[in-house]
Design a protein around this motif. Structure first.
Motif, PDB file in Angstrom:
ATOM      1  N   LEU A  65      12.253   4.355  21.713  1.00 36.63           N
ATOM      2  CA  LEU A  65      12.003   5.068  20.699  1.00 36.63           C
ATOM      3  C   LEU A  65      12.449   4.464  19.375  1.00 36.63           C
ATOM      4  N   VAL A  66      13.618   3.881  19.527  1.00 39.14           N
ATOM      5  CA  VAL A  66      14.403   3.303  18.421  1.00 39.14           C
ATOM      6  C   VAL A  66      13.361   2.143  17.914  1.00 39.14           C
ATOM      7  N   LEU A  67      13.057   1.494  18.916  1.00 41.12           N
ATOM      8  CA  LEU A  67      11.910   0.177  18.499  1.00 41.12           C
ATOM      9  C   LEU A  67      10.685   0.626  17.976  1.00 41.12           C
ATOM     10  N   MET A  68      10.275   1.903  18.432  1.00 39.81           N
ATOM     11  CA  MET A  68       9.092   2.400  17.694  1.00 39.81           C
ATOM     12  C   MET A  68       9.222   2.720  16.196  1.00 39.81           C
ATOM     13  N   SER A  69      10.521   3.364  16.158  1.00 39.42           N
ATOM     14  CA  SER A  69      10.803   3.735  14.524  1.00 39.42           C
ATOM     15  C   SER A  69      10.806   2.301  13.886  1.00 39.42           C
ATOM     16  N   VAL A  70      11.449   1.459  14.352  1.00 38.34           N
ATOM     17  CA  VAL A  70      11.514  -0.314  13.863  1.00 38.34           C
ATOM     18  C   VAL A  70      10.139  -0.449  13.352  1.00 38.34           C
ATOM     19  N   GLU A  71       9.012  -0.299  14.225  1.00 43.31           N
ATOM     20  CA  GLU A  71       7.671  -0.555  14.133  1.00 43.31           C
ATOM     21  C   GLU A  71       7.159   0.140  12.905  1.00 43.31           C
ATOM     22  N   LEU A  72       7.574   1.334  12.977  1.00 48.44           N
ATOM     23  CA  LEU A  72       7.005   2.222  11.639  1.00 48.44           C
ATOM     24  C   LEU A  72       7.601   1.737  10.346  1.00 48.44           C
ATOM     25  N   MET A  73       8.826   1.218  10.281  1.00 52.01           N
ATOM     26  CA  MET A  73       9.580   0.620   9.147  1.00 52.01           C
ATOM     27  C   MET A  73       8.757  -0.616   8.621  1.00 52.01           C
ATOM     28  N   LEU A  74       8.690  -1.427   9.597  1.00 48.61           N
ATOM     29  CA  LEU A  74       7.698  -2.758   9.578  1.00 48.61           C
ATOM     30  C   LEU A  74       6.440  -2.519   8.997  1.00 48.61           C
ATOM     31  N   ASN A  75       5.849  -1.433   9.382  1.00 52.67           N
ATOM     32  CA  ASN A  75       4.106  -1.171   9.020  1.00 52.67           C
ATOM     33  C   ASN A  75       4.588  -0.485   7.326  1.00 52.67           C
ATOM     34  N   ALA A  76       5.400   0.035   7.135  1.00 51.43           N
ATOM     35  CA  ALA A  76       5.657   0.633   5.958  1.00 51.43           C
ATOM     36  C   ALA A  76       5.754  -0.670   4.980  1.00 51.43           C
ATOM     37  N   VAL A  77       6.450  -1.545   5.318  1.00 48.56           N
ATOM     38  CA  VAL A  77       6.507  -2.778   4.457  1.00 48.56           C
ATOM     39  C   VAL A  77       5.549  -3.478   4.445  1.00 48.56           C
ATOM     40  N   ASN A  78       4.463  -3.573   5.497  1.00 51.37           N
ATOM     41  CA  ASN A  78       3.177  -4.070   5.212  1.00 51.37           C
ATOM     42  C   ASN A  78       2.258  -3.574   4.430  1.00 51.37           C
ATOM     43  N   LEU A  79       2.210  -2.232   4.555  1.00 53.86           N
ATOM     44  CA  LEU A  79       1.162  -1.343   3.527  1.00 53.86           C
ATOM     45  C   LEU A  79       1.564  -1.852   1.980  1.00 53.86           C
ATOM     46  N   ASN A  80       3.128  -1.836   1.581  1.00 56.45           N
ATOM     47  CA  ASN A  80       3.563  -2.197   0.506  1.00 56.45           C
ATOM     48  C   ASN A  80       2.897  -3.679  -0.010  1.00 56.45           C
ATOM     49  N   LEU A  81       3.235  -4.451   1.059  1.00 62.11           N
ATOM     50  CA  LEU A  81       2.743  -5.962   0.781  1.00 62.11           C
ATOM     51  C   LEU A  81       1.276  -6.272   0.419  1.00 62.11           C
ATOM     52  N   VAL A  82       0.436  -5.363   1.241  1.00 61.91           N
ATOM     53  CA  VAL A  82      -1.302  -5.428   1.147  1.00 61.91           C
ATOM     54  C   VAL A  82      -1.417  -4.670  -0.359  1.00 61.91           C
ATOM     55  N   ALA A  83      -0.745  -3.389  -0.353  1.00 66.37           N
ATOM     56  CA  ALA A  83      -1.195  -2.890  -1.909  1.00 66.37           C
ATOM     57  C   ALA A  83      -0.673  -3.725  -3.292  1.00 66.37           C
ATOM     58  N   PHE A  84       0.670  -4.416  -3.294  1.00 66.29           N
ATOM     59  CA  PHE A  84       0.754  -5.246  -4.276  1.00 66.29           C
ATOM     60  C   PHE A  84      -0.056  -6.629  -4.199  1.00 66.29           C
ATOM     61  N   ASP A  85      -0.572  -6.947  -3.120  1.00 64.11           N
ATOM     62  CA  ASP A  85      -1.358  -8.253  -3.088  1.00 64.11           C
ATOM     63  C   ASP A  85      -2.574  -7.773  -3.761  1.00 64.11           C
ATOM     64  N   VAL A  86      -3.194  -6.742  -3.454  1.00 58.84           N
ATOM     65  CA  VAL A  86      -4.621  -6.332  -4.014  1.00 58.84           C
ATOM     66  C   VAL A  86      -4.463  -5.956  -5.311  1.00 58.84           C
ATOM     67  N   TRP A  87      -3.138  -5.326  -5.873  1.00 55.37           N
ATOM     68  CA  TRP A  87      -3.123  -5.021  -7.139  1.00 55.37           C
ATOM     69  C   TRP A  87      -2.961  -6.253  -7.991  1.00 55.37           C
ATOM     70  N   LEU A  88      -2.236  -7.136  -7.682  1.00 52.39           N
ATOM     71  CA  LEU A  88      -1.726  -8.598  -8.539  1.00 52.39           C
ATOM     72  C   LEU A  88      -2.989  -9.409  -8.417  1.00 52.39           C
ATOM     73  N   ARG A  89      -3.953  -9.338  -7.351  1.00 55.83           N
ATOM     74  CA  ARG A  89      -5.018 -10.325  -7.303  1.00 55.83           C
ATOM     75  C   ARG A  89      -4.556 -11.854  -7.259  1.00 55.83           C
ATOM     76  N   ASP A  90      -3.717 -11.950  -6.217  1.00 57.19           N
ATOM     77  CA  ASP A  90      -2.764 -13.051  -6.359  1.00 57.19           C
ATOM     78  C   ASP A  90      -3.968 -14.203  -5.608  1.00 57.19           C
ATOM     79  N   ALA A  91      -3.739 -15.298  -6.375  1.00 63.94           N
ATOM     80  CA  ALA A  91      -4.755 -16.517  -6.024  1.00 63.94           C
ATOM     81  C   ALA A  91      -4.552 -17.031  -4.538  1.00 63.94           C
ATOM     82  N   LEU A  92      -3.179 -17.026  -4.287  1.00 62.20           N
ATOM     83  CA  LEU A  92      -2.785 -17.512  -2.904  1.00 62.20           C
ATOM     84  C   LEU A  92      -2.872 -16.442  -1.884  1.00 62.20           C
ATOM     85  N   HIS A  93      -2.901 -15.249  -2.489  1.00 61.69           N
ATOM     86  CA  HIS A  93      -3.001 -14.115  -1.370  1.00 61.69           C
ATOM     87  C   HIS A  93      -1.566 -14.144  -0.436  1.00 61.69           C
TER      88      HIS A  93
END
Lengths: 200, 118
Positions: free
Chosen positions: B29-57
């Protein structure tokens, strides 16, 4: 002249503070489902249910990626997380003989410190984020940002070296998992052999 | 779309995972929670990538790398948890106290371990 003024003023006027475009409503609803599933995942006392609610949370995140026009990452999320990671977790739960019903010792006895830390972190993060990005909008119009074509081009043009390093890392993880699982068997066999020798 | 929606959702998901890591006893269950934290970071990365329209993505590339590393992490983590379970008969993280310093309190797991080793 007036049309130019109108088009120039368009980006400002179309953004209300909480403008209710369809994408935002969809994002909000899916986000609520995702957050609810995540909360159930970390609070339920039934271990297998936790893994199944994790599927809902990760699938909801895949839908959020789709709404952010990152298609490739959405499908990778479905493939890797929902497809393999959750299956691995379910296997792990069953191999450690997780009880099917409620397990009273799923949580630590005193959960108040954990709740306090999480609430404090949530308050601080949401406050800072809301203060920093109050007036920022994502422009989702135009070409999608993360189609498979775009992702493949950037991945194999600009990020080839990290990509290959990542494949080496995955290989190392694979070998490590195999070694971790095998070592114990050899030790057990050696111990059994020693015991048999001692008995004989 | 307002940037606040993905950013706040990511922050709340991260804190949900943080609560799970702190409050759960079962290692899986601790590993599952770690997965949730990693996914939250992924969502942040995607959102800021789409916002900044980075050329290298860079955000999307880093998200893919994070997903792959999370898959490797869950594989190794589950192998370790299964090994611990086979050695100790439990996957509770707060019963693994071999590195605890104070020897005053008798450790109930120590006897089991001695029996298993014998």
């Amino acid at each position: 002249m007036t049309s130019a003024l109108v088009t120039a003023a368009q980006p400002v006027t179309t953004h209300g503070f909480l403008s209710s475009s369809g994408v935002e409503i969809a994002f909000l609803l899916v986000g609520l489902v995702t957050l609810g599933a995540a909360v159930v995942t970390v609070t339920t006392r039934q271990l297998v249910h936790a893994a199944l609610w994790l599927v809902v949370a990760l699938g909801g995140l895949a839908v959020e990626y789709l709404l952010l026009t990152a298609e490739f990452i959405a499908w990778v999320q479905v493939l890797i997380y929902v497809g393999s990671v959750v299956v691995l977790l379910l296997f792990g739960l069953m191999l450690t003989k997780a009880p099917i019903g409620r397990s009273p010792d799923a949580n630590v006895p005193n959960r108040l410190p954990a709740l306090g830390v999480a609430a404090a972190a949530a308050a601080a993060l949401v406050w800072v984020v809301a203060d920093a990005f109050r007036t920022t909008w994502i422009d989702l119009d135009g070409a999608p940002q993360g189609t498979t074509k775009v992702s493949g081009e950037i991945l194999f043009r600009h990020w080839v070296l990290p990509f290959e390093a990542l494949s080496v890392l995955l290989l190392a993880a694979l070998v490590g998992a195999v070694v971790l699982s095998r070592l114990r068997n050899q030790q057990e066999q050696q111990e059994q052999g020693q015991q048999e020798e001692e008995q004989s | 779309m307002h940037l606040l929606y993905p950013a706040v959702l990511a922050a709340l998901l991260f804190c949900t995972g943080l609560y799970g890591v702190l409050a759960r006893r079962n290692a899986i269950l601790v590993l599952m929670s770690v997965e949730l934290m990693l996914n939250a970071v992924n969502l942040n990365l995607v959102a800021f990538d789409v916002w900044l329209r980075d050329a290298l993505h860079a955000g999307q590339a880093l998200t893919l790398f994070t997903i792959a590393i999370a898959a490797a992490e869950i594989g190794i983590g589950l192998a370790i948890v299964l090994l611990v379970y086979r050695n100790r008969g439990t996957a509770d993280v707060d019963r693994l106290r071999d590195l605890k310093e104070s020897a005053a309190a008798p450790d109930p797991d120590h006897e089991q371990k001695a029996e298993a080793a014998a």
